[in-house]
Design an enzyme around this catalytic site. Structure first.
Site, PDB file in Angstrom:
ATOM      1  N   HIS A   1       0.622  -1.317   0.008  1.00 29.10           N
ATOM      2  CA  HIS A   1      -0.047  -0.080   0.054  1.00 29.10           C
ATOM      3  C   HIS A   1       1.049   1.312   0.080  1.00 29.10           C
ATOM      4  CE1 HIS A   1      -3.425   2.563   0.915  1.00 29.10           C
ATOM      5  NE2 HIS A   1      -2.614   3.313   1.688  1.00 29.10           N
TER       6      HIS A   1
ATOM      7  N   ARG B   1     -15.953  11.061   6.705  1.00 27.28           N
ATOM      8  CA  ARG B   1     -14.522  11.863   7.198  1.00 27.28           C
ATOM      9  C   ARG B   1     -14.153  12.905   6.301  1.00 27.28           C
ATOM     10  NH1 ARG B   1     -10.748   7.309   7.230  1.00 27.28           N
ATOM     11  NH2 ARG B   1      -9.122   9.052   7.950  1.00 27.28           N
TER      12      ARG B   1
ATOM     13  N   SER C   1      -8.646   2.521   8.650  1.00 28.96           N
ATOM     14  CA  SER C   1      -9.221   2.440   7.340  1.00 28.96           C
ATOM     15  C   SER C   1      -8.241   1.584   6.076  1.00 28.96           C
ATOM     16  CB  SER C   1      -9.330   4.007   6.954  1.00 28.96           C
ATOM     17  OG  SER C   1      -9.568   3.879   5.382  1.00 28.96           O
TER      18      SER C   1
ATOM     19  N   LYS D   1      -9.234  -2.851   5.227  1.00 31.19           N
ATOM     20  CA  LYS D   1      -9.205  -3.287   3.754  1.00 31.19           C
ATOM     21  C   LYS D   1      -7.971  -4.320   3.471  1.00 31.19           C
ATOM     22  CE  LYS D   1      -9.581   1.139   2.844  1.00 31.19           C
ATOM     23  NZ  LYS D   1      -9.502   2.453   2.335  1.00 31.19           N
TER      24      LYS D   1
HETATM   25  N1  URA Z   1      -6.643   5.904   2.388  1.00 35.21           N
HETATM   26  C1  URA Z   1      -7.583   5.179   2.954  1.00 35.21           C
HETATM   27  O1  URA Z   1      -7.996   4.119   2.374  1.00 35.21           O
HETATM   28  N2  URA Z   1      -8.084   5.767   4.120  1.00 35.21           N
HETATM   29  C2  URA Z   1      -7.722   6.844   4.534  1.00 35.21           C
HETATM   30  O2  URA Z   1      -8.336   6.959   5.676  1.00 35.21           O
HETATM   31  C3  URA Z   1      -6.637   7.752   4.071  1.00 35.21           C
HETATM   32  C4  URA Z   1      -6.211   7.169   2.860  1.00 35.21           C
END
Ligand code: URA
Length: 470
Positions: free
Chosen positions: A98, A184, A199, A203
């Site tokens: 990521h 948000r 967050s 995922k």
């Molecule tokens: N990317 C995400 O997936 N979530 C966040 O809160 C910030 C960046």
């Protein structure tokens, strides 16, 4: 590990907000109920917005972040790759990476197929452009026919068959995060490290990974420009992975200038294809190898980073990495011929050089201004869902610190018409500053964060054997 909830217990949303407002810690049961109740519509948007703001102002401890993440994972489905086997019968490792995002960051495109060559399973989950930063899904959709919205069943089948899938976040993975992120975004609560970490990690963990590599950007074009905040995010996510039994390694990389030369969707795909052939810009190759080495070591496919790097160099020079990308493109409905002939990618109608207005040192190539320039050309979105022109963008030939002559070409503008060329020129005039002197740019890779701690980045370690499972 986080505690699973034994029973469904109702709480008072106002009491939960008050606890966080007064700097208290939320219990695992309160957090699990909050995320579940929000997903079911029991907690109102304004209550969740107030709670997010209290979290942004007062933070969460590591146990709260882990529970928040677990609750978001539990709001949807999980991918399970535990049954995947290598040809030698061993369990396949599943990793992806990521990046916190930047301008010219096309690393996923060469990285995912490159590590898949070694038998690592890579269900690479990616996003769309956000603000001035580009998105891997938009880049991939420059390839005619390429489908990024695979179902979880399709993703699993593809990873099983060819080792790699390049996909968007499906409706099935962490749906609570999708709603929460939208909330948000419009309540000024994105910039909370606990909420960002939860967050992203919800995922990633729902993908069923056995290891994760993070590319945390620092510098003026980064989401968190200051290295201290980037390190805090890296440390939080590394600790979160450990609590969930998933080893995470984070590298902190430079985003005080665009990464590579190409900025714009099809242009970046072309640069990624050159990288897969070993002909990419040195910084793109450098970050690809550094992240790839971590993925191969995490996956147990290389005993150290030096050995991993040598093996990746061979995978690139032999053409196997480019061939793997070709397989992925074909499997997802794209035209695989682009891998041999990138001129099949969308081509801009107008192409014009941008020249140095005076002699001197390149002091700045401002990534944000370049990124907003790509949006002005039509290559990014100002509003969600807008169509984009994949052909447009910039190819920037200079880096901060370069000495240039007056009238020397610094960049090429790719636009759809002469108005686009003018907009591109104005963007580059703001982005590229030539001065009598220039500061040193940030090191390409500055830190490495693991469960053992945070260290200055060293690219090498002692050479040992590579364990190949191809
Ligand atoms: N990317 C995400 O997936 N979530 C966040 O809160 C910030 C960046």
């Amino acid at each position: 590990m986080t505690r699973p909830l034994k029973e469904t217990q109702a709480f008072d949303a106002v009491e939960i907000i008050r606890t966080k407002r007064d700097k208290g810690a939320l219990s695992p049961e309160q957090i699990a109920w909050t995320i579940d109740a929000y997903t079911r519509g029991v907690i109102a948007e304004e209550q969740m917005a107030a709670l997010n703001m209290a979290i942004l102002l007062n933070g969460m401890d590591r146990a709260e972040i882990a529970q928040w993440t677990a609750a978001m994972i539990a709001s949807g489905e999980r991918l399970d790759f535990s049954g995947l086997r290598r040809p030698d019968g061993g369990v396949k490792v599943t990793t992806d990476k990521h990046s916190t995002g930047g301008v010219g960051d096309k690393i996923t495109l060469p990285l995912a197929p490159l590590v898949a060559v070694f038998g690592v399973a890579v269900p690479q989950l990616s996003g769309r452009g956000l603000g001035y930063t580009g998105g891997t899904l938009d880049k991939l959709e420059s390839i005619a026919g390429f489908r990024t919205s695979l179902s979880l069943a399709e993703t699993r089948a593809q990873v099983e068959q060819i080792g790699c899938a390049l996909i968007g976040q499906s409706e099935e993975i962490a749906p609570a995060d999708r709603r929460l992120y939208a909330l948000r975004d419009c309540t000024a609560t994105v910039e909370s490290i606990p909420l960002i970490a939860a967050s992203i990690m919800s995922k990633k963990l729902a993908e069923g990974l056995t290891g994760l590599v993070l590319d945390i950007k620092r510098g003026s074009g980064a989401f968190l420009p200051h290295v201290e905040r980037g390190l805090e995010l890296a440390q939080t996510m590394v600790a979160l992975g450990a609590r969930h039994g998933v080893p995470v390694v984070a590298l902190v990389t430079a985003m005080d200038r665009p990464l590579g030369r190409a900025c714009g969707n099809a242009l970046e795909v072309e640069e990624a294809i050159h990288t897969l052939r070993g002909e990419g810009p040195p910084d793109v190759l450098g970050v690809t190898y550094a992240l790839g080495a971590e993925m191969l070591v995490l996956g147990g496919l290389a005993t150290n980073r030096d050995a991993a790097r040598r093996a990746m160099e061979v995978a690139i020079s032999s053409g196997r990495a480019a061939e793997k990308f070709r397989e992925v493109v074909a499997a997802q409905g794209g035209d695989p011929a682009v891998v041999e002939d990138p001129s099949l990618l969308p081509q801009a109608a107008c192409c014009e050089l941008f020249f140095a207005p005076n002699a001197g040192f390149v002091a700045t190539v401002d990534p944000r201004r370049v990124g907003f320039g790509v949006i002005e050309l039509g290559g990014g979105r100002s509003r969600p869902g807008e169509p984009i022109d994949h052909s447009v963008g910039f190819v920037i030939a200079v880096r901060p610190g370069d000495l240039v002559r007056e009238g020397e070409p610094l960049a090429t503008i790719m636009a759809r018409d002469s108005e686009g060329v003018d907009a591109g020129r104005r963007a580059l005039q703001r982005a590229i500053v030539i001065a009598d002197e220039a500061d040193y740019p940030l090191p390409l890779i500055s830190h490495r964060v693991t469960v053992e701690g945070t260290m200055p980045y060293e690219s090498t370690d002692t050479p040992v054997e590579l364990v190949a499972h191809t």
